[in-house]
Design a protein around this motif. Structure first.
Motif, PDB file in Angstrom:
ATOM      1  N   GLY A 152       6.738   2.113   2.274  1.00  0.00           N
ATOM      2  CA  GLY A 152       8.203   2.151   2.293  1.00  0.00           C
ATOM      3  C   GLY A 152       8.894   1.579   1.070  1.00  0.00           C
ATOM      4  N   LYS A 153       8.139   1.234   0.040  1.00  0.00           N
ATOM      5  CA  LYS A 153       8.749   0.606  -1.156  1.00  0.00           C
ATOM      6  C   LYS A 153       9.835   1.495  -1.769  1.00  0.00           C
ATOM      7  CE  LYS A 153       4.746   0.660  -3.325  1.00  0.00           C
ATOM      8  NZ  LYS A 153       3.838   1.226  -2.321  1.00  0.00           N
ATOM      9  N   SER A 154       9.480   2.770  -2.008  1.00  0.00           N
ATOM     10  CA  SER A 154      10.449   3.668  -2.653  1.00  0.00           C
ATOM     11  C   SER A 154      11.622   3.953  -1.724  1.00  0.00           C
ATOM     12  CB  SER A 154       9.796   4.992  -3.035  1.00  0.00           C
ATOM     13  OG  SER A 154       8.755   4.764  -3.932  1.00  0.00           O
ATOM     14  N   THR A 155      11.326   4.083  -0.448  1.00  0.00           N
ATOM     15  CA  THR A 155      12.403   4.347   0.522  1.00  0.00           C
ATOM     16  C   THR A 155      13.413   3.208   0.515  1.00  0.00           C
ATOM     17  OG1 THR A 155      10.958   5.668   1.923  1.00  0.00           O
ATOM     18  CG2 THR A 155      12.894   4.705   2.977  1.00  0.00           C
ATOM     19  N   PHE A 156      12.909   1.975   0.540  1.00  0.00           N
ATOM     20  CA  PHE A 156      13.848   0.850   0.559  1.00  0.00           C
ATOM     21  C   PHE A 156      14.606   0.766  -0.761  1.00  0.00           C
ATOM     22  CE2 PHE A 156      15.236  -3.563   0.267  1.00  0.00           C
ATOM     23  CZ  PHE A 156      16.046  -3.569   1.394  1.00  0.00           C
ATOM     24  N   THR A 172       6.097  -1.168  -7.994  1.00  0.00           N
ATOM     25  CA  THR A 172       4.895  -1.000  -8.818  1.00  0.00           C
ATOM     26  C   THR A 172       3.632  -1.004  -7.963  1.00  0.00           C
ATOM     27  OG1 THR A 172       3.589  -1.875 -10.648  1.00  0.00           O
ATOM     28  CG2 THR A 172       4.841  -3.484  -9.386  1.00  0.00           C
ATOM     29  N   HIS A 173       2.678  -0.182  -8.389  1.00  0.00           N
ATOM     30  CA  HIS A 173       1.360  -0.171  -7.757  1.00  0.00           C
ATOM     31  C   HIS A 173       0.432  -1.167  -8.427  1.00  0.00           C
ATOM     32  CE1 HIS A 173       1.039   2.844  -4.688  1.00  0.00           C
ATOM     33  NE2 HIS A 173       1.958   3.528  -5.344  1.00  0.00           N
ATOM     34  N   SER A 174       0.896  -1.682  -9.574  1.00  0.00           N
ATOM     35  CA  SER A 174       0.030  -2.563 -10.334  1.00  0.00           C
ATOM     36  C   SER A 174       0.388  -4.022 -10.032  1.00  0.00           C
ATOM     37  CB  SER A 174       0.202  -2.277 -11.827  1.00  0.00           C
ATOM     38  OG  SER A 174      -0.225  -3.383 -12.574  1.00  0.00           O
ATOM     39  N   PRO A 230       0.815  -1.215   0.000  1.00  0.00           N
ATOM     40  CA  PRO A 230       0.000   0.000   0.000  1.00  0.00           C
ATOM     41  C   PRO A 230       0.851   1.269   0.000  1.00  0.00           C
ATOM     42  CG  PRO A 230      -0.530  -1.414   1.881  1.00  0.00           C
ATOM     43  CD  PRO A 230       0.630  -2.032   1.206  1.00  0.00           C
ATOM     44  N   SER A 231       0.238   2.352  -0.423  1.00  0.00           N
ATOM     45  CA  SER A 231       0.906   3.643  -0.459  1.00  0.00           C
ATOM     46  C   SER A 231       1.507   3.984   0.908  1.00  0.00           C
ATOM     47  CB  SER A 231      -0.142   4.682  -0.856  1.00  0.00           C
ATOM     48  OG  SER A 231       0.491   5.870  -1.142  1.00  0.00           O
ATOM     49  N   GLY A 232       2.759   4.439   0.890  1.00  0.00           N
ATOM     50  CA  GLY A 232       3.409   4.863   2.130  1.00  0.00           C
ATOM     51  C   GLY A 232       4.030   3.733   2.935  1.00  0.00           C
TER      52      GLY A 232
HETATM   53  N1  LIG Z   1      11.582  12.570   1.237  1.00  0.00           N
HETATM   54  C1  LIG Z   1      10.878  12.240   2.310  1.00  0.00           C
HETATM   55  N2  LIG Z   1      10.853  13.029   3.388  1.00  0.00           N
HETATM   56  C2  LIG Z   1      10.122  12.706   4.489  1.00  0.00           C
HETATM   57  N3  LIG Z   1       9.388  11.582   4.602  1.00  0.00           N
HETATM   58  C3  LIG Z   1       9.373  10.755   3.553  1.00  0.00           C
HETATM   59  C4  LIG Z   1      10.101  11.035   2.352  1.00  0.00           C
HETATM   60  N4  LIG Z   1       9.885  10.018   1.467  1.00  0.00           N
HETATM   61  C5  LIG Z   1       9.052   9.166   2.086  1.00  0.00           C
HETATM   62  N5  LIG Z   1       8.740   9.587   3.333  1.00  0.00           N
HETATM   63  C6  LIG Z   1       7.857   8.899   4.305  1.00  0.00           C
HETATM   64  O1  LIG Z   1       8.314   7.554   4.451  1.00  0.00           O
HETATM   65  C7  LIG Z   1       7.226   6.638   4.466  1.00  0.00           C
HETATM   66  C8  LIG Z   1       7.377   5.649   3.318  1.00  0.00           C
HETATM   67  O2  LIG Z   1       7.220   6.365   2.095  1.00  0.00           O
HETATM   68  P1  LIG Z   1       7.605   5.733   0.663  1.00  0.00           P
HETATM   69  O3  LIG Z   1       7.478   6.831  -0.326  1.00  0.00           O
HETATM   70  O4  LIG Z   1       8.885   5.013   0.761  1.00  0.00           O
HETATM   71  O5  LIG Z   1       6.431   4.674   0.493  1.00  0.00           O
HETATM   72  P2  LIG Z   1       5.899   3.968  -0.816  1.00  0.00           P
HETATM   73  O6  LIG Z   1       5.470   2.620  -0.404  1.00  0.00           O
HETATM   74  O7  LIG Z   1       6.916   4.049  -1.894  1.00  0.00           O
HETATM   75  O8  LIG Z   1       4.650   4.878  -1.161  1.00  0.00           O
HETATM   76  P3  LIG Z   1       3.923   5.174  -2.553  1.00  0.00           P
HETATM   77  O9  LIG Z   1       3.441   3.853  -3.043  1.00  0.00           O
HETATM   78  O10 LIG Z   1       2.812   6.096  -2.169  1.00  0.00           O
HETATM   79  O11 LIG Z   1       4.934   5.809  -3.463  1.00  0.00           O
HETATM   80  C9  LIG Z   1       5.957   7.482   4.399  1.00  0.00           C
HETATM   81  O12 LIG Z   1       5.541   7.712   5.715  1.00  0.00           O
HETATM   82  C10 LIG Z   1       6.432   8.782   3.771  1.00  0.00           C
HETATM   83  O13 LIG Z   1       5.658   9.868   4.181  1.00  0.00           O
END
Ligand SMILES: Nc1ncnc2c1ncn2[C@@H]1O[C@H](COP(=O)(O)OP(=O)(O)OP(=O)(O)O)[C@@H](O)[C@H]1O
Length: 256
Positions: free
Chosen positions: A46-50, A208-210, A42-44
């Protein structure tokens, strides 16, 4: 030569904080070479962060703090000796929105090899550019207009140009953060086909979201939820026989 079952990226006990927000929690994962690994959740979650931990792109975010250990081919990428710029040549990245430089098609691809000193002379650089554009499955469409601006291409062509730019520095890993989300279905299909071809030479990780896309392009899938890596397995297993209730709920559309 490495094979599909070799571990390319090994992460242990990874934590990421954005100031007080603990965004990635206790993640351990071994990502295989010559494989497409999808990150879903789900959105948020952590996928992009990791994903950004794997080429240290989070270093560029002031409030982000990394803890833990990530190794590529056994080498600690957070070691003080590692130059993040060199690391990012080895671990290429493609973003959600195609982002060609405001330069010619040729210069978009030649830029990386030039700054990393990969070409001996102009002929050598020409070869590198052609090879990268072929790998990006866009050579035939642009070979007669290499001097035209990259920004003048269609969205799907721009994304393939960005993939060509990423492969031009001879990376071993390609990270893709929702690479098709700005593309129409035909351009998406072309990029997905390209991802499948690139798997022969690279380890690819795609956010991916898909879920359909994850099922189509990946061999391994990692499901993230609230910062945890909940389940990681063969894509077929994740989609058909998930072990964790949270994975089951997500893939059946109950959460997310
Ligand atoms: N540049 C940033 N600065 C501060 N907080 C961030 C930043 N990037 C992500 N976060 C926070 O880290 C958490 C994980 O976000 P992330 O973008 O990694 O999730 P995601 O699964 O990739 O989401 P999405 O599918 O919506 O892109 C969320 O709480 C987000 O608000």
């Amino acid at each position: 030569m490495s094979t599909q079952n070799d571990t390319k990226i090994s992460a242990r006990n990874v934590q990421v904080y954005y100031a007080d927000n603990h965004a990635i929690k206790d993640v351990d994962v071994d990502i295989q070479d010559k494989t497409v690994t999808a990150f879903i959740g789900p959105s948020g979650c952590g996928k992009s962060t990791f994903l950004r931990c794997i080429n240290r792109m989070n270093d560029t975010i002031d409030i982000a703090r990394f803890e833990g250990d990530i190794r590529i081919d056994g080498e600690d990428i957070y070691d003080k000796k590692v130059d993040p710029v060199q690391l990012r040549a080895k671990v290429g990245m493609v973003f959600q929105k195609p982002n060609p430089f405001p330069k010619s098609i040729y210069d978009n691809v030649a830029y990386g090899p030039k700054i990393h000193g990969l070409a001996k002379n102009k002929a050598d650089l020409d070869d590198i550019v052609e090879k990268a554009l072929r790998r990006g499955a866009i050579w035939d469409e642009v070979k007669d207009r290499l001097d035209a601006p990259g920004t003048g291409l269609s969205g799907g062509q721009q994304q393939r140009l960005c993939i060509a730019r990423a492969v031009a520095t001879e990376p071993e890993i390609l990270l893709m953060d929702e690479p098709c989300s700005a593309l129409d279905p035909i351009a998406t299909a072309q990029v997905e086909e390209l991802i499948d071809e690139l798997r022969q030479n690279y380890s690819l990780v795609i956010v991916t979201h898909s879920m359909q896309q994850a099922a189509r392009v990946s061999q391994k899938t990692a499901f993230f939820h609230l910062g945890y890596l909940v389940e990681y397995d063969d894509t077929d297993t994740i989609f058909n026989r998930p072990k964790d209730n949270r994975t089951e709920s997500y893939i059946s559309g109950k959460i997310g």
